[in-house]
Each structure stands twice: as structure tokens, then as C-alpha cells.
Write a protein that holds these residues in place. Sequence first.
Motif, mmCIF file in Angstrom:
data_model
loop_
_atom_site.group_PDB
_atom_site.id
_atom_site.type_symbol
_atom_site.label_atom_id
_atom_site.label_comp_id
_atom_site.label_asym_id
_atom_site.label_seq_id
_atom_site.Cartn_x
_atom_site.Cartn_y
_atom_site.Cartn_z
ATOM 1 N N UNK A 1 0.795 -1.337 -0.043
ATOM 2 C CA UNK A 1 0.024 -0.035 0.084
ATOM 3 C C UNK A 1 0.873 1.234 -0.170
ATOM 4 N N UNK A 2 2.074 1.211 1.048
ATOM 5 C CA UNK A 2 2.736 2.295 0.889
ATOM 6 C C UNK A 2 3.650 2.388 -0.331
ATOM 7 N N UNK A 3 3.801 1.386 -0.971
ATOM 8 C CA UNK A 3 4.720 1.497 -1.918
ATOM 9 C C UNK A 3 3.954 2.068 -3.117
ATOM 10 N N UNK B 1 1.927 4.315 -3.088
ATOM 11 C CA UNK B 1 1.739 5.684 -2.631
ATOM 12 C C UNK B 1 3.157 6.475 -3.213
ATOM 13 N N UNK B 2 4.298 5.545 -2.845
ATOM 14 C CA UNK B 2 5.670 6.182 -3.145
ATOM 15 C C UNK B 2 5.853 6.298 -4.668
ATOM 16 N N UNK C 1 5.363 9.055 2.100
ATOM 17 C CA UNK C 1 5.533 7.621 1.551
ATOM 18 C C UNK C 1 6.530 6.835 2.151
ATOM 19 N N UNK D 1 6.268 6.042 5.774
ATOM 20 C CA UNK D 1 5.242 5.073 6.199
ATOM 21 C C UNK D 1 5.854 3.648 5.581
ATOM 22 N N UNK D 2 6.794 3.665 4.776
ATOM 23 C CA UNK D 2 7.387 2.431 4.393
ATOM 24 C C UNK D 2 8.344 1.889 5.424
#
Lengths: 312, 409, 421
Positions: A98-100, A102-103, C295, C298-299
Motif C-alpha cells: 500500500x505504501x509502495x 503511494x511512493x 510515503x 510510512x514504508x
Amino acid sequence: MEFFLISLLNGVTYGLLLFMLSSGLTLIFSMMGVLNFAHASFYMLGAYFAYQISTYLGFGAALLVAPLVVGALGAVVERYGLRKAHRFGHVAELLFTFGLAFLVEEIVHLVWGKSSVDYKIPEYFDGTLFTLFSTSFPIYKGFMMLVSVGMLVALYLLLTRTRIGLIIQAALSKPDMVQALGHDVPKIFMLVFGGGTALAGLAGVIGGNAFITEPGMAAAVGSIVFVVVVVGGMGSLAGAFVASLLIGCIQTFSVGITFSVTDLAALFGVRLEDSSAVARLTVTQLAPVLPYLLMVAILIFRPRGLMGARES
Amino acid sequence: MTHRIRSTVAVGALLLAGSAFAQVKIAYIDPLSGPFANVGEAGLKGFREIADTINAKGGANGQKIEFVPFDNKGSPQESLINFKAVTDQGIRFITQGNGSGVAHALVDAVNKWNARNPDKTVLYLNYAAVDPTLTNDKCSFWHFRFDANSDMKMEAITNFMEKDKSIKKVFIIGQDYAHGHQVAKAAKAMLAKKRPDVQIVGEDLHPIGRTKDFAPYIAKIKAAGADTVITGNWGNDLSLLIKAAKDAGLKAKFHTYYAGGLGTPAAMGPAGEGLVLQLTEWHMNVQPNKAEAFATAFNKKYPGVEFYYLRVNTMMLMLAEAMNKAKSTDPKQVALTLEDMRFEADNGEVWMRKSDHQMIQPLYISIFSKVDGKAVKHEVEHTGHGFKTLASITARDSQLPTTCIMERP
Amino acid sequence: MIEPLFSRGRILLWLGGLAIAIVLPLVFSKGFAVSLLCQMGIMVVFALSYNMLLGQTGLLSFGHAVYYGLGAFVTMHALNMVGKGGFPITLLPLAGGAAGMAAGILLGYVTTKKAGTTFAMISLGIGEMVAACSLMFPGFFGGEGGVSGNRVTGKGLFGISYGSQTEMYYLIAGWAFVCVAAMFALTQTPLGRMANAVRDNPERAEFVGYDPQWVRYLMMVLSGFFAGIAGGLTALNYEIVTAETLNAHTSGVVLLMAFVGGIGFFYGPIIGAILITIMQIAIGGITKAWLFYFGLFFLFMVLYAPGGIASLLTVQRRLWVARLWWPLLPGYLLVLPAALVSLAGIVALVEMGYGLLEQEGTGEHAVHLVGLSIDAASGAAWAGAAALLAAGLLLVRWTWGRLEVKWNAALSALQNPGGAA
């Protein structure tokens, strides 16, 4: 008739593209139990890489190189990110992807800007393949179908005719057993993840210029791909294939159908005088909801999906 | 504290200018990310360019004009959050253009803010949101519109269509929001009056900014047998629509509001020749073209973007003149000077109508054609094609009555 | 370990929280700061309501914005209706709560039949469905433009009209306090305890005589209620509600807040909500790249601190209590500068990237960073930033390696206090 055939062609083209995207996700989901939220991000990366490569080396090179780069990136993500998150359980894994996602979107903003990039269909594909009645069918759509079907055949051969394919197939239904038999399951995971993301990348290469290459393209297809995987069923590539075509056709045909609840009632001789908002809704307007409705219904009534091998 | 950080950073360019002048800050609230980012960014470049020109000539009331961009992502809610930041920073002028939904939200917010804070009023300058209600039922003293509204544009288009007897079957397609609805409504009402023989063979609304493949819609238009398509689409929604029409070999005429720039000409390429029309206040091949030098310089400076918004120039020049005349940069004083102002713009004399704050200006209908060095001197977006004027509508003829009952402070 | 419900420390903590909430807008009185505080209050309620599902019942939802959004829409319609009546605005968020609860009763019945991944997928599907519906019924959802209203039309209690942002803040703070207290109380009830049991071991919970499906359903309904109140507060605060309030993005943000804060602790989501709101609005105002940093952050949290900030804090506190914290301090002091160096490297790279993007075509390449002006077009600047990052990462590796040994020793000492120390 013309409308029907053209819509069918459009629906199948779109469905095949969806399949290319979801086949990788199905493999990853069934084998590793990871709902990869970043899968569509790899699709987007495929499109952007292809754009970048094609400005220097042309489309042909992009078609070959971009999916490989995306696949390699996917393998790296699995090896150094996902595997680490795996220790903390499924929720952490899921949140990692999910974060990936986003990034990746932010990285795309950073590198290629916030608007769409000018990733064009190469000139030699610019033209008409055949004309059906009076509507022309562009060469590029034919090419998309060709690539999709080619990939489908290759994937089928890989899974049924090679040793690694057989192991993957076994791991699809009985991952623990495969591990018990002494296969290096983490390595297979990495391969599958890399392969799956490469397929998503390939979809991006041919989908990016057919539609539009922009930072929002991942989010636009992201949840539809989940629908395909869930509807098709865990561990079933055939299911994913059927579901892709089904959803491709639903989305294409529903645009053309201006049939509403009021019309339906009229068929049965009932005239709805005071047409409420619900009664006036046409199939066209309902189109965006249909895939999700299908998904929720499947999850409730047939959790293993259309052709799933197991529930979860 | 945080407040100070925000404002210094937001006007990072301020450091470059390095001026000791007081400044008039104008908040630019438009999409700078998302599906319409390209439209928002082109607009911002236009505003900054004309602001530089005005500043070079001494600015407005002796002050420099500075634009502070806010990314509203095309969303009304996000725009209101931006508007909060605008008032927190003490900015007194805002401009916005993309999306009538946003425009409605902003008019509401500005009205409320000005009623609650009469000493810190904010003025809203609208350069492209064309929903007619903004200068009719929902008109506001604090809102000025510098683009012809949707009904005025449709009036001009249908007047033009009235004379074209080859039109038999019309299809209307638009984005599913206030603007798309207005275009469809006006097109149907006006065609029914002017050309009762023309048949409306279909009407479709698609989600705004989300449709990537228009092939199904084109198949539908084709199946309906339309010879003419009317659309109010803009940005990628228009480019993709016309691209899909080209791919499917649809030979219908497209009457549009916005086909003249921002990527659409490049998307259609030569296939649009003789088929795509637009209604604008200006285009590069207008005669006489007083903005030619400015536009050429602009295009040279920003490769990849072409000068498109003449009304942005008109708006900024009028605002500067209003500030000079009022000898004030107070929004209320500026508004009072701006209403009823007449101004010699690059497309002829324009007039800010006092009764509803709708600018009245000349309009042109033009068609996409091959560059021939005479009527079509300049190409757009390197397509080898440009726009050729088919009809010009004087400012007086473009007017429509208004139902506005304006509440003045 | 279990504290009594009304221990002195706990009462002091709550009263302290209340006092801070009351004093804050007096200290940060700038319009911008008050807006920020309002948003924080709303998000605290929303994130806590989310954690009732994820943290307490083990239900990972991707569609929580549905309840929040529906609450907001219903509150907005209620506001527009009472414009003519006399219902006090103060109590209006209850309308949102009722709507969220109704949605929970209706949709929760479908979603909570299953737990685990299936629940996650169903919630995603339902979320997307409701979001898509929002454009199909413009009468209720207002189409792309949304529904707007004016909160000053109604009469407030004691002549408070909620015209000013500060008055609005106190409304939000009041509601937030009541909701937080109610949600905390819920964790202490048999239902709250059973929810934990259902999360950890549904079979055993069933064996004790509770139907896990029913427990999940009840938690869903109550969580919907609080999410609806948060939605109602947003509606009053911004005076506009659009379809975005119930889309996947909003659902994602609340998940991030709860997770970053720490889902294993009641107060975790509060930290997450406050921190992320600050990042969103304050850092969002300083740099365009805030989402990028977010981001990364968060990661980082997922990979290295999956328990969230709350768990980090709790460990520190326990180390402190066990007098094991001081020996770790030198290690912390070494890692911190190393981490800052890496951070500086990342920030420099990202800001130069964004700077080039922003100034494309203007011929300007200067990027302003904390008073420094850097030429983003020069290779030297990029090489310098990259070197900074690399050096920082190496330093972190080295210093952390040294700290890790002590850290692990301290942790094991915590677990069996009889052993070491």
C-alpha cells in the motif's frame, strides 16, 4: 450489428489488457497470499519506462526492455522489502505494498511531472487494420490483442511445459507441500513476483500509449484488477482470464445500453409515473458500479470465485 | 510562526524578484496535479507571463503583482481548504477557472467569508468557469467572470449551425457535472428553437477526468448515425474523445468550446482537418491579431505549451487598470471600479457588464485547417494545421439577458 | 499490568488532555493554526473509530470512508434543513453519527460475515461501490460539486453562532473529547474485551459462547457511529461535502493514520492522526514533496516499527521505568545525527528534483532550502547530495549496529526482569 461487433472487439481488447495485468496479480496473490496493492503501480512504471526508452531507442526496444526492467524492480522489491515485511504478518505485507503504491506515484511525479507525458503510438502502427461496416479498427488495437494472446500462450506453455512452471502450479494450490518437498520457496516467490510485475509492466507498455500515460493511471485500474482476481478465483489463471473478458465486455457494452428500471417496468406493462432517481438510472450510469457489485456478490456467495481452486 | 514559513516559501519567487515594493498577491487555485494538471499549469504560465509584463511597466497602483499557486486537484473540497490557507495568509484576490463545481464552492466561500469578515474581503476573478448560473441566479458582487458563459457560447454555436443545412443528426456528449449538464441543456433548447428539423440522436454524460477509453462512446455515436457532435469537454477529456474518433474513423463534425489548445490539436493531428470547430475569444489566426507578438514570445519561452488564454491577459490588464484608477488595491474599491468598465483588449473592445459581472467580448468560430500562409498563417502544436475563422461575433451580438439580482455591500 | 478503570494517573491524564485541548487555540491563535487544530480533532475521532475495527477486532477495512462520508452528507443535509427550523447546531453531528450507524447496520451485516482477507476485499468492494454511487445520485450527493451549507444559519446554544473558526474548534474539541472517552470506555466493556478475543482467536471466542460474527457486526456498527460523527464535524467545519469524503483515498488516509500511530494501543491512532495532519498541512505548505516524504516515512514504519509510534513510546517508557533507558542514551545520540545526515541527503535530492520540475522552462534553477540557495542544474549539487545520503546511510548502519546489541540486551532484560540489570 455494427455496434455489437465493434463493442465486442473493444471489450475483448480491453479485457485482454486487464488479463495481462491481473495474471501476475493472481499468481502473486495465490502463491504468497499477498494482496499486492502496488501491482497497478508496476503497470504505470511500465508505461513510463516505455515512454522514456522509446524517446531514445524507439518503441520496439521499449517493448522488450521496459517489462524486463519492471520485472527486475519487482524482484528487488520482493527480496528487500516484502520479505522483510513478511516477518510481521499479512497485514504488514499488505500495508507495505500500500505504501509502495503511494511512493511510486510520488516518484513518478518527481521524475516525469504531474501531467501526462506524450507517449505516442509509433507511426507505423498509426492506421487502419480493417474496416468493419463503416468503423475502422486501428492497427494498434490489433497489435495489443496480438501481444496479449502471445503472452497468454507463452504463459500457458511456461506453466505446463517447464519444470519451474510445474512447481509454481503446485505451489498455487499446496504451497506448504512444495516447501516440504525441499524447493526453495522464497526464491520461487521472488521469481513469481518479478514475473508478475513484468507482465504488469508489459501491459503498461502497450496500454500507456493506447490510453494515456499519467500519474493517476495506476489508481484508475488498481481496484478493477482486484475485482478480476477475486471474481476469477484464487489460484486460477483461467478464472482470471474469463473474469477479465467479462469485465472488459461489461464496461464496454454498458456504455451503449440506455435501458433503465423504468423501461424494464414498461416492458411488463407497468408505467412508473413518478420516476425516482433510482428508477431513472440507466445501465450506462450503473456501469462503474457493476464490477464491484459482482465482486461483493462473489465474495459472499461463492468465496472461491468463478474457478478458484480454494477459498483463501 | 508556521504562518510565516508558509508564506515565505509559497512565494519563493519573491526572493528572486528581490524587490522592496509592496505586492498585490493573487492566489491561483487550480489543478496542478491529477488529470487536468496540464490545463492548470498552462494557465499559471499565462498568468505569470502577463504579470511580468505589467510589473515591467510599473505594476498595478505602483505595486508588483505576484501569483501564489494553490493545487486544488480539481476538487471543490480541496479548493475550500486552499481558500482557508489563502485567507490565513491574508491574500485578498483569488483566481480560478477549471471546473464550475469548484467555482460554485468558491463563490459560496467568498460570500460567506466577506459577510463574516467585512474588513478582510476577498475578490474572486473567474477566467474560465462558464456555468451560466454564476452570473445569473447565483451571481455575486465579489465574483467577476472574464470568459463568455456557456449559454453565450452555445448561442453563438447554434446561430452558426442554424445556417448549415447539412446538419441533420446531432449527438451531445459531455462531462457529468454542472458544465456538461448546462451545455447539453442549452444545446437542446436552442436547437429545438432554431433548427426544429435537426434530430438529437443521442446524449451522453461520462465521468469527468476518469474515462480513458472513449471507443465505446464513439461506437455509440456512430451507431446513432450522427453527422455533428456537440461537446463542452476540456483538457484530456476532449483530447481523448477526439483521438478515439480519429481511431475509429468517425467523420462527424465536432463543435467544441476548447479544441484550440492544451494538447487537443496534437491529439487529433491532421485527421481533424475540416471536422473540428471551436468557439473562442481569440485564436492565433484572428485578423487583426494584436496579441501575435506576445503569443509568439510566449510560445518561444515555454516549449510544450502554447499561448491560449487571451482572456487571462485581458483580465490582468483590466485589473491593473482598475487598481490604478481606484488608486487602491482594496478588493471592494477595485470591484466598484471594475464593474461597468470598458477596455480596449487585444480582441477588440470589451465591457464588464455591471448588472451581473459578466464580461462581454467578441467571439470567433474557427475550424481546424491546413496552414496556407494566408487565412491560416500559424500552426498549432506543430500539427501543420491551424484554426481558420469561419464567423466572428461582435461583443454586442454575444450578449444574453441576465436574471441576476445583485446584492451590493 | 491491568490498571483500574479510574486510577489516579488515568484521571490526571484525561484531565490534562482536556486542559491542553482548551488552551491550545489560545496559544496558537493564528487562523492557520486553528484550522489545523480543527482538522486534527476530526481526524482523531475518525482514526480511533477505524482502530475499533483494525486494532481491536482485527478487521482490516479499505472502505471506512463510507461511514465517514455518509455521516458528512447526512449532516450537511440536516444542516440545510434546520436552516429553517431551530435545531441546535451543536448537536448536529449526532445526525452524522446516526447515518454512520445506519450504514454500519446495513453494510456491516454483509461485510462482517467474514473476517481476514475476505473482509478486506468486501470492504474494498463496498467502498468503491458507494463511491461510484455518489456520482449516480446527484440529488443526494450533489454530483461533482458536492453539497454545501452555511453553519451560521442555525441558532447555537447560549448565542454561539459558530461563525468564527475558534468557536468551531471548541465544538470539535468538545465532540472529540466525548467520543474519545466513549470509545475508551467501550474497550473496557465485555464487548470490547470480546472483540479482542475475536481478533486473537475466533474459535476460542466461539467456544466461550460468543458468536464472533455478531461481535464483529456490533463493533462495525459502533465504529460506523463514531466515523459518522467525525464526518458530521467535517461537514460543519468545511461547510461543503463532496464525493471525495467517501472515496478510497480517504479510506487509505485513515488506515495510514491508525497504523503509523500504532494499532496495538488505544492512544496510537490519536498520535497518528495528529502527526499526519500536521505533516499534511504544515509540511504540505513548506514543500511540494510532502507526499513523497510521507510515503518513505510510512514504508520505514512498516519495515522497522510495525507497532507504530505508540509502541516505540511504550517501550521507551518501560525502559525508563526499569532504569534501562540511560545506558541506551549514548547509542541514541550517535544514531540520531547519522539519521539526520541521511535525511538531509534525501531532502536535498528530492527538493532539487521538484525544484527542476517546478521551474521547468523559466530558466531558473535555484532551489531554496532552509536559507540555502542551491543550483539544482549543477552536477556538483546532485553529487554532493548523493554523497551526503550515502555517508548518512553508512553512518546509520555503523552506529545502529553498535546500538542494536545494547538494545536487544535491554529488551531481553525487560522481558525477564530477574535476569540481567
